[in-house]
Write a protein that holds these residues in place. Structure first.
Motif: not given
Lengths: 115, 113
Positions: B94, B99-101, B103
């Motif tokens: 991120s 906060g956007k992660s 994966f």
């Protein structure tokens, strides 16, 4: 400390039906996330809330998916109408921090099967 | 756009041997990097994260990871694997202001007795 709660754990529906998932985050966590995890893939963010406001919903299919967090605590994710490709595990997570460094705490997920 | 690659779908090691699960990332800006573990029928659990400072990060259950900026990598390591470490491992990235992660697709670790 209680973890992130989700319900139901499992749901089977037919295509074109509607479904709703519920999430209760860890107490005091202002940030709440909904992810879609398709089998064999990593979680994909659908929507991020900061309190009851939307921070990011760029990957939410808004023609069929909706989410709300009216009182800044628990949240509901809805799919209407469902498609076969919506079969996945829907994960809810919460975090103290809204910035990128915040650790996310995940619930057990809801496994959705669309027939 | 940010992305994460976990080049190995499966890693097999013998109990007691060292393990490495690889992760590379692509992001515009300074990354925050995370490792999570997923056991069957359970949600993801946080293992460790790199925010800033020492490139070697220590986390839960004896795991550690090394941030390598030049190679844009964040490999997960453990000196001596246990059978109970068998699980699905996810790397995530991120940015500081969001906060956007994102994966990776996960690596299944199997530790054999």
């Amino acid at each position: 400390e209680a973890g992130v709660a989700q319900s139901p754990r499992y749901k089977i529906i037919e295509k074109r039906q509607s479904v709703a998932f519920w999430c209760n985050p860890i107490s005091g966590h202002a940030t709440l996330y909904w992810y879609q995890q398709i089998l064999g893939q990593g979680p994909k963010l659908l929507i991020q809330f900061q309190n009851n406001g939307v921070v990011d919903d760029s990957q939410l299919p808004k023609d069929r998916f909706s989410a709300e967090r009216l009182k800044g605590v628990d949240s509901t994710l809805k799919i209407q109408p469902a498609k076969l490709e919506d079969s996945a595990v829907y994960l809810c997570a919460s975090s103290l921090m809204s910035s990128g460094g915040g650790t996310q705490y995940f619930g057990p997920g809801t496994r959705l099967t669309v027939l | 756009a940010q992305s994460v690659a976990q080049p190995e779908d499966q890693v097999n090691v013998a109990e007691g041997n060292p393990l490495t699960v690889k992760c590379t990332y692509s992001v515009s800006g300074n990354p925050y990097l995370f490792w999570y573990v997923q056991y069957p029928n359970r949600g993801l659990q946080f293992l460790l994260k790199y925010i800033t400072g020492d490139n070697l990060v220590k986390g839960s259950y004896g795991f550690e990871a090394e941030f390598n900026k030049s190679q844009t990598s964040f490999h997960l390591k453990k000196p001596s694997a246990l059978v109970s470490d068998s699980a699905l491992y996810f790397c995530a990235v991120s940015l500081a202001d969001a906060g956007k992660s994102t994966f990776g697709d996960g690596t299944t670790l199997t530790v054999k007795p």
